[in-house]
Each structure stands twice: as structure tokens, then as C-alpha cells.
Design a protein around this motif. Structure first.
Motif, mmCIF file in Angstrom:
data_model
loop_
_atom_site.group_PDB
_atom_site.id
_atom_site.type_symbol
_atom_site.label_atom_id
_atom_site.label_comp_id
_atom_site.label_asym_id
_atom_site.label_seq_id
_atom_site.Cartn_x
_atom_site.Cartn_y
_atom_site.Cartn_z
ATOM 1 N N SER A 100 -98.018 45.261 -54.695
ATOM 2 C CA SER A 100 -98.674 44.974 -53.418
ATOM 3 C C SER A 100 -97.678 44.779 -52.289
ATOM 4 O O SER A 100 -98.064 44.776 -51.112
ATOM 5 N N PRO A 147 -103.788 37.602 -50.626
ATOM 6 C CA PRO A 147 -104.236 38.497 -51.697
ATOM 7 C C PRO A 147 -105.512 39.220 -51.295
ATOM 8 O O PRO A 147 -106.435 38.626 -50.730
ATOM 9 N N ALA A 148 -105.560 40.510 -51.588
ATOM 10 C CA ALA A 148 -106.701 41.328 -51.165
ATOM 11 C C ALA A 148 -107.947 41.066 -51.991
ATOM 12 O O ALA A 148 -109.046 41.457 -51.598
ATOM 13 N N GLU A 157 -105.294 40.727 -57.173
ATOM 14 C CA GLU A 157 -103.992 40.369 -56.616
ATOM 15 C C GLU A 157 -103.691 38.890 -56.827
ATOM 16 O O GLU A 157 -102.527 38.506 -57.043
#
Length: 334
Positions: A174, A292-293, A297
Motif C-alpha cells: 500500500s 487504511p483503505a 489494509e
């Protein structure tokens, strides 16, 4: 997808914004490590050992008022070492840092300690040395810092070997960075009994702690129990750590990451989280990256924290160097 890889230093300070400072008194065989940043940062904590020694950790709970901290302090010295936070607070206040309250600034510096009072050092001090060590460690904070017999790991031991200070990092697909810093002073062992092989070997990257790989055969539970608990260490242990990320987390997210990171101690030390260790992990978020998406994540951050902490614990023992009168040898002499 970009592969997981260590950061450029393979240190906690690969997390953008973080600085680490060490200070030692090698005659006393003890020291202090301070994690700080230019701006306050979010922190959480998880305690899994049965004999912790802490200061201001309650305020890290997600439901508590103070939103961020100015530093995290790791120290030797058992309860005496909690005074290292006094020195760190003084240095922070002199730098104009702190949580605004009542018309003044109150630096927030939660602390955790390990027991290193029986390691052969000169413990007959007239005045507690830890406030001065806390000031020195804060003053030394930078992106580069020593491992092994340094900082809070300067007087650390494990079951039959010298302990120390270790660190490791990981860059996630990420783009987030995760790092770990740990002072290993465990009742348990970082190596498979009778070998030079680290329990953490399956998670090693780039031969960072010798590249020996896993032991050819692991001992059974009876042997590991005997090796650990015949050591005269009850009440004389504790592994304390910080994991961190630049991913933007709130206090609840940091606390979740701290709990997940404890898996790394269980991979690297046998046994871990005993009634006689005060095993503790702080987690920090500088918030300089994206949040965090989604749940995947968030999971990856916790997994990476455990992965880094296992490697950092092995590096702590691998990098240790001897001091006169040590009760145990260093890994390098095996």
C-alpha cells in the motif's frame, strides 16, 4: 503488486517523522531509549506479560482525553527506571512541547521498564541515574541509532544469552511503512536450545540476524520448559517494544496494532508473555500517510507489525556485544 521489503535503514525510523535516541550508563549496565517526533503522535498500548512496570499508559486507551503523545520511553532499572520519563519530560518542556492544560504545557511521555538490576552492573548509585538518562536519550534522538548493547537494551539478558535493543522495518504494498523497536530482556530464549538458530528465523529478511535459517529440528515441549525455567530469572525479565506506522490511525487503531504485534514476540521468544515478564508493546501512528483503505489494509498493518517485531527481537540478541562481568555470553560467541 509491490513486494514487501525492509525500509532503507531497517529501523523504526524508516517510519517518516519518527526519531529514536539512546543513552547508556555502561558501568551500571543500563540505559534508556526514547521514541519521539517533531509533532505529537497517536499512540496505543497492549500489555500481555504478568509483571509490567508502566507510567501514563492508562491515558492511551481510546476512551481517554489526551489525543496524542510527545514521546514514548523505554528504560532499564525496574521501577527506578520510570524516572527516565521525568528527564524526558523536562527536555520536552524546554523544547516547548506538551499538551496544553491550565495555561501551561504538560509533556506526555508514557514509559515502560524492564528489570536489569541483577546483571552485574554497579547499582549502588547515590542518586537515581534515570532522569539524566532520559534527558540524554531525548537529546540524542535522530534517524540513526545503535542496536544491541545500547539504550534500554544495554543491560538486557535472556535465558542464557545477552539481550539487547533491536529494530526492523517493512514497506507494505500500500506504500505504508511499519517499524518495530524492542528491548529484549526475556525470561525465555531467542534461540532454539542447544543451537545458534533463532526462533524468528522463518521471518528473517536479507540475513539481518545471521542468515542461519530455522533449526534442523525443534526441541519438544519438555526440553524447552526445562531450559527456560531452570534459569534463576523469575521476576527479573520483561520485553518492551514500540511498533509504528505512518498510516493514519486513531487511538483505537493504534491499540489494535499493538495487540497484533504481540504475535511477533511469541514467534521470537520461547516462552513469551509469562507471569514473570511484563511484556508490553506501544504502537504509534505519525499520521503522515493515508488511513487504511479498508479492513484488509488494517489487517496488513497488524501483520506487518508482528512480522517486524519478531525480526527486531532476533536482531536485538544478534547485535549484542559483551560488557565486563556479564552473567551470560553474547550470541556471537556461541
Amino acid at each position: 503488486m509491490t513486494a514487501f521489503r525492509p525500509g532503507p535503514r531497517n529501523l523504526l525510523t524508516d517510519v517518516p517523522g519518527l526519531l529514536v535516541g539512546n543513552a547508556e550508563d555502561l558501568a551500571v549496565k543500563t540505559g534508556v531509549t526514547v521514541v519521539t517526533a517533531a509533532q505529537p503522535f497517536v499512540a496505543g498500548v497492549a500489555v500481555m506479560g504478568g509483571a509490567p512496570g508502566t507510567r501514563e499508559t492508562d491515558l492511551l486507551a481510546p476512551d481517554k482525553l489526551v489525543p496524542a503523545v510527545d514521546a514514548l520511553v523505554l528504560a532499564g532499572g525496574s521501577a527506578f527506571g520510570l524516572a527516565a520519563a521525568d528527564g524526558t519530560m523536562e527536555a520536552l518542556r524546554a523544547a516547548g512541547r506538551g499538551h496544553p492544560a491550565g495555561g501551561t504545557l504538560v509533556p506526555i511521555a508514557p514509559a515502560a521498564i524492564l528489570f536489569d538490576l541483577a546483571n552485574g552492573g554497579a547499582k549502588d548509585w547515590a542518586a537515581n541515574p534515570y532522569p539524566a538518562l532520559g534527558r540524554r536519550a531525548f537529546a540524542a534522538a535522530s534517524e540513526a541509532f545503535a542496536l544491541g548493547t545500547a539504550g534500554a537494551g544495554a543491560g538486557a539478558t535472556t535465558a542464557g544469552l545477552r539481550g539487547g535493543l533491536g529494530s526492523a522495518s517493512l514497506v507494505l504494498p500500500s506504500g505504508a511503512t511499519v517499524g518495530a523497536l524492542v528491548a529484549v530482556n526475556a525470561l525465555g530464549s531467542a534461540v532454539v536450545p542447544g543451537t545458534r538458530h533463532f526462533w524468528a528465523a522463518p521471518w528473517e529478511m536479507d540475513a539481518e540476524f545471521g542468515g542461519l535459517g530455522p533449526a534442523p529440528a525443534a526441541p519438544g515441549p519438555a526440553e524447552t520448559f526445562r531450559v527456560k525455567f531452570e534459569m534463576p530469572r523469575a521476576g527479573e525479565a520483561t520485553t518492551i517494544a514500540v511498533v509504528a506506522t505512518d498510516a493514519a490511525l486513531d487511538k483505537a487503531g493504534a491499540t489494535r496494532m499493538a495487540w497484533a504485534a504481540h504475535d511477533g514476540l511469541a514467534r521470537a521468544l520461547s516462552p513469551a508473555h509469562t507471569p514473570f515478564d511484563g511484556d508490553l508493546v506501544f504502537a504509534a501512528s505519525t499520521g503522515l500517510g493515508a488511513a487504511p483503505a479498508g479492513p484488509a489494509e488494517t489487517l496488513a498493518l497488524g501483520h506487518a507489525a508482528a512480522f517486524c517485531l519478531a525480526r527486531a527481537a532476533a536482531r536485538a540478541v544478534y547485535e549484542a556485544t559483551p560488557l565486563p562481568g556479564d552473567p551470560f555470553p553474547c550470541w556471537a560467541s556461541l
